[in-house]
Design a protein around this motif. Structure first.
Motif, PDB file in Angstrom:
ATOM      1  N   LEU B 514       0.968  -1.105  -0.011  1.00 29.19           N
ATOM      2  CA  LEU B 514       0.436  -0.178   0.381  1.00 29.19           C
ATOM      3  C   LEU B 514       0.758   0.657   0.331  1.00 29.19           C
ATOM      4  O   LEU B 514       0.425   2.468   0.093  1.00 29.19           O
ATOM      5  N   LYS B 515       1.688   0.550  -0.161  1.00 30.68           N
ATOM      6  CA  LYS B 515       3.539   1.963   0.411  1.00 30.68           C
ATOM      7  C   LYS B 515       2.191   3.000   1.185  1.00 30.68           C
ATOM      8  O   LYS B 515       2.627   4.715   1.228  1.00 30.68           O
ATOM      9  N   ILE B 516       2.606   2.441   2.606  1.00 28.20           N
ATOM     10  CA  ILE B 516       1.788   3.408   3.935  1.00 28.20           C
ATOM     11  C   ILE B 516       3.144   2.956   5.104  1.00 28.20           C
ATOM     12  O   ILE B 516       3.773   1.239   4.609  1.00 28.20           O
ATOM     13  N   PRO B 517       3.129   3.656   5.629  1.00 31.79           N
ATOM     14  CA  PRO B 517       3.991   3.119   7.327  1.00 31.79           C
ATOM     15  C   PRO B 517       3.072   2.335   7.877  1.00 31.79           C
ATOM     16  O   PRO B 517       1.546   2.768   8.432  1.00 31.79           O
ATOM     17  N   ILE B 518       3.508   1.400   8.549  1.00 31.81           N
ATOM     18  CA  ILE B 518       3.285   0.897   9.701  1.00 31.81           C
ATOM     19  C   ILE B 518       3.613   0.432  10.821  1.00 31.81           C
ATOM     20  O   ILE B 518       5.022   0.514  10.987  1.00 31.81           O
ATOM     21  N   PHE B 519       2.795  -0.330  12.270  1.00 28.65           N
ATOM     22  CA  PHE B 519       3.773  -0.472  12.418  1.00 28.65           C
ATOM     23  C   PHE B 519       3.040  -2.078  12.951  1.00 28.65           C
ATOM     24  O   PHE B 519       2.234  -2.129  13.128  1.00 28.65           O
ATOM     25  N   ARG B 520       4.255  -2.860  13.011  1.00 28.41           N
ATOM     26  CA  ARG B 520       4.237  -4.284  12.496  1.00 28.41           C
ATOM     27  C   ARG B 520       3.604  -4.938  13.750  1.00 28.41           C
ATOM     28  O   ARG B 520       4.823  -4.692  15.302  1.00 28.41           O
ATOM     29  N   PRO B 521       3.247  -5.408  14.665  1.00 31.12           N
ATOM     30  CA  PRO B 521       2.990  -6.003  15.770  1.00 31.12           C
ATOM     31  C   PRO B 521       4.110  -6.686  16.025  1.00 31.12           C
ATOM     32  O   PRO B 521       4.529  -7.919  15.736  1.00 31.12           O
ATOM     33  N   THR B 522       4.321  -7.302  17.202  1.00 31.54           N
ATOM     34  CA  THR B 522       5.856  -6.572  17.416  1.00 31.54           C
ATOM     35  C   THR B 522       5.370  -7.405  18.990  1.00 31.54           C
ATOM     36  O   THR B 522       5.518  -7.161  19.739  1.00 31.54           O
ATOM     37  N   ALA B 523       6.078  -8.782  18.825  1.00 30.04           N
ATOM     38  CA  ALA B 523       6.573  -9.582  20.282  1.00 30.04           C
ATOM     39  C   ALA B 523       7.619  -8.811  21.064  1.00 30.04           C
ATOM     40  O   ALA B 523       8.369  -8.173  20.503  1.00 30.04           O
ATOM     41  N   VAL B 524       7.049  -8.531  22.856  1.00 29.69           N
ATOM     42  CA  VAL B 524       7.670  -7.668  23.822  1.00 29.69           C
ATOM     43  C   VAL B 524       7.551  -8.619  24.965  1.00 29.69           C
ATOM     44  O   VAL B 524       7.003  -9.333  24.879  1.00 29.69           O
TER      45      VAL B 524
END
Lengths: 293, 531, 399
Positions: B514-524
């Motif tokens: 989509l050519k968009i910035p994303i927040f990749r769900p990340t393990a923490v």
């Protein structure tokens, strides 16, 4: 109570009067969780009020908030406000200095029924900054010490640093107030001292320390909601004080203070006009609809 | 004036000042009909979307007309940062001169244009034309968010559906008119299913399927007969291409976030295959590859404050045309005032694809609209390029794969959209709305980490205390906030912390589909910070 | 001439009276545009809409306009603050065509905002009082109730006994006028050439017509007083518990529409706004007051905005304390205020006048009549769902 003594001119219900800050004094320093508390001494202009009443204080450029008056009516020509910097307006108030002017609209609310308590022993139960409105009553009682029996103060705070009016407590003791202190978390030093008598724990743990005659005692409470709730339970159940004689003040964020804006409704009562002082019997009735604490 | 087509057609004509003046709500993508009466906004009773109801933001929208954040004067910033007033005409002349100079020196690819989904479709088309005629492929908008071009459905279809799946979004705060249709559908006996990491307001009445963030699509039988609703959340977690592939396109309704987000796409104001998306444009500006930036109504600092600051420090020339003062407009070399949606003539296209024609109900304080400014610039600077039509989204079918929680990093972190009041700057400009938005900020001035109470207890975290959030790539300290609706194993941060937390944890990346910035769900993993 | 005499006006004479008022610039009446009905100043009596149920915008807006200035203050060059209170001078207005439910709503507002409901004397709201004194209410009895109307259930109509200045009922030949106040009689004096005392037949016809209207209510009838009263009993005695309100709260999106449109809602929020020289007002950015000693000549206005108890920010106290934290609790507060006996005793009527606007505007289908019905169902269905502390599972939720 007539319109004239309502504290505001009928036609100018929302107009504050300009009052100068005479003195600013630090009471409690800032902590990680709570803002600092300061005492603001104001010009009085001959204003009469009752202990337990409050005023709407305007900090120009910020807004208006209700603040209880913490000095006794009999104290000369000043009014003291003890304010914690917690919200937008109170933080702005803390930025003001001696000589600055604020807007004062009041006194408002019903106040403590001090006249009907003559001859009784008085028990004060305060938590944290809740001592501020009670101080007004306590010192007023000391001005008329002969009219009352014993005077006891049970005062609790989160930590020793959060205890208010520590300079006044010895003075009160000299005037015959039996003071008991408590803190939720001690600091290792404070617990070691013995005068005034003290305990680590919530303020209700002090109830076992005092002996009193419930048939001639009136209790006054002020503090955080959870404290009021448990203290009222303790007072009626353990100390056997009748609910009509357990008297507490409620806190709500009023916008007008004069029964118009509707922000302070608790069950069917308007805290600004019907209160802020209620007895436990009234509070229990309110609690059957929604918990006032 | 409002004229609406599609589904129900109708119109409410021009009326004089003492009457109810009809227009469209400028907030979310549903486009409620608003009547302005005696200076305040009321819903239109016979409008197909509003049907007599509005959300809080809409009720307060008349405050935007005379907000203190309105831009009414042109401003130019000198190198020392001081601002001076400038007339719009002088400002435009200067802009033309500067852009021509930069284009000559660095070529058209050093220019970029950002448009806004708060403008009318006609204006966006003019802005796109400006980009085309400047010869730059770089045009986009941050307000495109995670838009996905799903087929048209009317809200009436939601109301009449027998089976609805709502993916990763809670319509109650985000798209309240959809919530209303869901409630009605519920009363008609519709089976409603919410899939996500956080319960929706309606979840107690319906079925809720809990999933970790980013994994919602795995739990959806996309080819089923029911209607599927989703919003930008899916795209912003990097699942745009996946949603496009998995879901039944004819039975899916995408809920847009801005009043004319669909119009932005229909005017084709998004990057071509060679062009950069808004986030990449900003990065290129920071790296010195983009020299001049023209922004019409967009506000990159809402999402990426630090990157915007760095980019604007590096840009040789920047123009922001907007009708509200934003952090972005404060940083621009030249700020020009535009007009509010209620002050111009044009069409907006809502989430259903319903086109509404609006006419001015107030006089614009400057007499210039964003469209007129774009047209002026095109006239002066044009003929550098031909019209370019970008291919339909998504560009590729590869999705970003979210992390899977494991023993060492047991939580998945993502963005909290329940406190995302899209059109943030409008919320800020209206006093009544801002009180509701700001209580969040007053309680948690530096943002928060939303966590389920049980999880918090297990991790030894108490509310309002600080927690260290650590991913495989980095860590950050956040204040704990208990969220009763959040499922176990997920933690959320407010959208305002997207950049800061994303950068610290390595969750901030770009979705090429989509050519968009994303927040990749990340393990923490979480641990208590020393207070 | 204060004895209870009913008057009668012919159709042409009523138009004559309205024309006179509109020429004096005093007339406000319902108008229609694109299906929307709203009250607006009338220049030409041809514009008046006669065939309407009610306007969505409650006429309380004439008394409690949005964004009213309570006071303003300004910093002088000497660094002192000067406070000014507005000297409100509003022109006389006559609202024609207001419905009984809204008249009852204004009577309710009078009771509260003029300070009559407290056991000690409270000064009235000066701005409200001034506007109220200058507003004449000419109500027109509804003869075709709408689908959400429920005034018959809560003493809000279709006709009232008091509260109006004039109450008009359309009859086959002309209009019956009931005069309710001294002010109404004074107004009658000014047009006495055009009116005449009503015949007894006119009063009989009105009664007949009213009976027919009550039959015509689409969803509600006087029999529905029972649910209203049962709901009232339920909230007064806290028979409906948290789980019930949780489910109401699940549908509430906190839009505020119910109280913005409600004819009896009065709550407001005060905000101090910086006033720009070019007239735009707003809160300072970023919500930080001027440091003392700065900004001579800056002017602020204390403005009141409509507010409502459904919003989370409504109850917020400094430092992030929320006495009513979830939407369910706030909904309970709202319905308690509207329906309870406790408030009935203080206000001498229910807080709902049955206009049905909240039903039209609610985004969660939890308008007054819907919730009243749900409460009744919960109290009578025998299912203990709403009455015990148990949480409701899926499927039973509509109880």
């Amino acid at each position: 109570m007539s319109e004239a003594t309502f504290g505001v001119e009928p036609g100018e219900l929302y107009r504050p009067r300009l009052v100068r800050i005479v003195k600013v004094e630090d009471e409690i320093p800032e902590t990680a969780l709570t803002g600092p508390v300061r005492n603001f001494y104001l010009e009085r202009h001959g204003l009469s009020f009752r202990p337990g009443q409050f005023a709407q204080i305007t900090v120009f450029g910020a807004g208006e908030v209700p603040i209880s008056l913490s000095s006794p009516p009999s104290l000369g020509d000043g009014i003291i406000l003890s304010v914690r910097a917690a919200g937008f307006v109170s933080k702005a108030l803390h930025r003001l200095k001696e000589g600055d002017r604020i807007g004062f609209r009041g006194p408002l609310g019903n106040g403590f029924p001090i006249e009907s308590c003559t001859g009784y022993d008085l028990l004060f139960v305060a938590g944290g900054i809740g001592l501020a409105p009670l101080r007004s009553l306590l010192e007023e009682v000391l001005y008329r010490r002969q009219q009352f029996g014993r005077v006891l103060l049970l005062y609790g705070a989160r930590t020793p640093r959060d205890l208010m009016f520590t300079r006044s407590i010895p003075i009160w003791q000299r005037q015959g107030v039996e003071v008991f202190l408590s803190v939720d978390i001690g600091d290792g030093v404070w617990e070691k001292e013995t005068d005034p008598p003290r305990k680590v724990g919530v303020v209700t743990t002090l109830f076992s320390e005092v002996t009193l005659d419930p048939s001639r005692t009136v209790a006054f409470l002020c503090g955080p909601p959870i404290m009021i709730r448990f203290a009222l339970l303790g007072l009626t159940r353990d100390l056997h004080i009748p609910p009509e004689r357990c008297i507490a003040t409620l806190e709500r964020h009023m916008k007008c203070g004069v029964g118009k804006c509707g922000h302070c409704i608790v069950a069917d009562k308007y805290v600004c006009v019907d209160g802020p002082v209620f007895n436990y019997a009234q509070l229990e009735k309110m609690a059957s609809v929604e918990e006032p604490w | 004036m409002v004229r609406y087509v599609g589904g129900k057609e109708g119109s409410i004509g021009h009326l004089n000042n003492t009457d109810l003046r009809a227009t469209v709500c400028p907030y979310c993508g549903l486009g409620c009909g608003i009547g302005v009466w005696d200076g305040s906004a009321f819903p239109l009773e016979h409008h197909p979307v509003s049907q007599g109801g509005l959300f809080l933001r809409g009720w307060a929208s008349a405050e935007l007309l005379k907000s203190p954040l309105r831009l009414v004067r042109g401003q130019i910033r000198d190198p020392s940062g001081r601002k001076q007033s400038v007339s719009i005409e002088d400002g435009l002349r200067l802009a033309v001169e500067k852009i021509r100079e930069i284009k000559q020196r660095y070529g058209p690819e050093s220019l970029a244009v950002l448009a806004s989904a708060r403008l009318t479709t006609e204006e966006i088309a003019l802005i796109k034309k400006l980009a085309d005629s400047l010869g730059t492929p770089h045009r986009d908008s941050f307000q495109r968010l995670g838009f996905l071009p799903f087929s048209y459905h009317y809200l009436d279809d939601v109301e009449a559906a027998q089976e609805i799946t709502v993916i990763a979004t809670d319509p109650a705060p985000r798209h309240p008119q959809v919530h209303r249709r869901l409630v009605r559908a519920y009363y008609h006996g519709c089976r409603i299913r919410f899939v996500g990491c956080r319960q929706a307001a309606l979840s107690p009445l319906t079925t809720f399927v809990g999933t970790p963030p980013g994994w919602e699509l795995d739990r959806v039988n996309g080819k089923g007969s029911g209607l599927t609703l989703l919003s930008s959340e899916v795209g912003l977690q990097g699942q745009g291409a996946r949603a496009w592939n998995v879901l039944n396109r004819e039975r899916t309704l995408f809920l847009t976030d801005y009043v004319n987000q669909r119009g932005l796409m229909e005017a084709r104001c998004y990057p071509t295959r060679d062009g950069m998306g808004a986030f990449e444009i900003l990065r290129a500006a920071r790296d010195g590859r983009i020299k001049a930036l023209l922004i019409f109504g967009d506000d990159p600092s809402e999402f990426f404050p630090s990157l915007t600051e760095e980019a604007f420090a590096r840009l040789e020339w920047s123009v922001v045309v907007d009708h509200v003062q934003t952090k972005t407009s404060d940083r621009a070399h030249l700020t020009l005032p535009g007009s509010f949606l209620w002050e111009k003539e044009g069409t907006v296209c809502n989430t259903e694809g319903r086109v509404q024609q609006v006419g001015p109900i107030e006089k614009s304080p400057t007499g210039w609209t964003e469209g007129q400014i774009a047209l002026f610039l095109t006239d002066q600077l044009g003929n550098g390029g031909n019209e370019v039509t970008p291919p339909p989204l998504p560009y590729s079918s590869s999705s970003v794969i979210p992390d899977t929680p494991d023993q060492d990093f047991p939580f998945l972190i993502s963005l909290d959209f329940s406190t995302f009041w899209n059109n943030h700057i409008y919320c800020h400009a209206a006093v009544s709305v801002w009180r509701e938005v700001r209580s969040e900020k007053a309680d948690f001035p530096d943002g928060y980490l939303a966590i389920n109470a049980e999880d918090a207890q297990a991790a030894g975290l108490r509310p309002f205390t600080l927690a260290i959030v650590e991913s495989r790539e980095g860590k950050i300290t956040l204040r704990v906030r208990l969220d009763g609706r959040l499922g176990k194993g997920s933690v959320l941060i407010p959208v305002s912390l997207w950049e800061k937390v994303g950068a610290a944890l390595g969750a901030l990346s770009v979705d090429p589909s989509l050519k968009i910035p994303i927040f990749r769900p990340t393990a923490v993993r979480l641990q208590q910070a020393r207070q | 001439m204060t004895e209870q005499v009913n008057m009668w006006i012919s159709r042409t004479n009523l138009m004559e009276i309205l024309t006179r008022w509109s020429q004096d610039g005093m007339l406000i009446a319902p108008k229609r545009a694109g299906g929307e009905v709203f009250f607006a100043p009338i220049d030409n009596v041809e514009e008046i809409c006669w065939d309407y149920v009610n306007s969505l915008i409650s006429p309380k807006q004439f008394l409690l306009p949005e964004g009213e200035t309570l006071l303003s203050y300004e910093r002088t060059d000497e660094g002192e603050w000067v406070i000014n209170t507005p000297n409100l001078d509003v022109p006389e207005k006559i609202v024609f065509g207001i419905r009984s439910c809204d008249v009852a709503g204004i009577a309710y507002l009078d009771q509260f905002l003029l300070g009559r409901m407290f056991d000690r004397k409270i000064p009235p709201d000066p701005l409200y009082k001034r506007r109220r004194e200058r507003l004449t209410l000419i109500s027109v009895v509804c003869q075709k109730p709408g689908s959400t109307c429920m005034c018959v259930c809560c003493d809000g109509g279709p006709a009232l006994k008091a509260g109006y200045d004039w109450q008009l009922t359309e009859l086959s030949e002309g209009w019956l006028v009931e005069v309710g106040t001294e002010k109404g009689w004074a107004l009658m004096e000014t047009v006495k050439a055009l009116v005449e005392p009503a015949e007894t037949e006119a009063v009989t016809e009105k009664e007949e017509r009213l009976a027919k209207v009550i039959e015509n209510f689409q969803h509600y009838s006087p029999h529905h007083r029972v649910p209203t009263m049962a709901a009232s009993r339920g909230v007064s005695r806290s028979l409906v518990k948290e789980p019930f309100w949780d489910l109401i709260g699940a549908r509430c999106v906190e839009c505020g529409g119910c109280s913005y449109l409600c004819p009896t809602c009065f709550c407001f929020n005060c905000v101090d706004l910086l006033t720009d020289p070019d007239g735009s007002t707003g809160q300072e950015e970023p919500f930080c007051p001027l440091a003392p000693g700065q900004g001579a000549g800056t002017c602020y206005k204390r403005v009141r905005f409509r507010d409502n108890c459904i919003l989370e920010g409504f109850v917020r106290q400094a430092g992030g304390i929320y006495p009513r934290r979830n939407t369910g609790e706030r909904c309970r507060n709202r319905f308690f205020h509207k329906l309870s006996w406790q408030f009935f005793q203080r206000m001498h009527r229910l807080g709902c006048t049955g206009c049905g606007r909240c039903v039209k505007t609610c985004l969660g289908e939890i308008g007054m009549s819907q919730v009243a019905t749900e409460i009744t169902d919960a109290l009578t269905s025998g299912r203990k769902v709403a009455l015990t502390g148990q949480r409701v599972g899926k499927g039973e939720a509509h109880v």
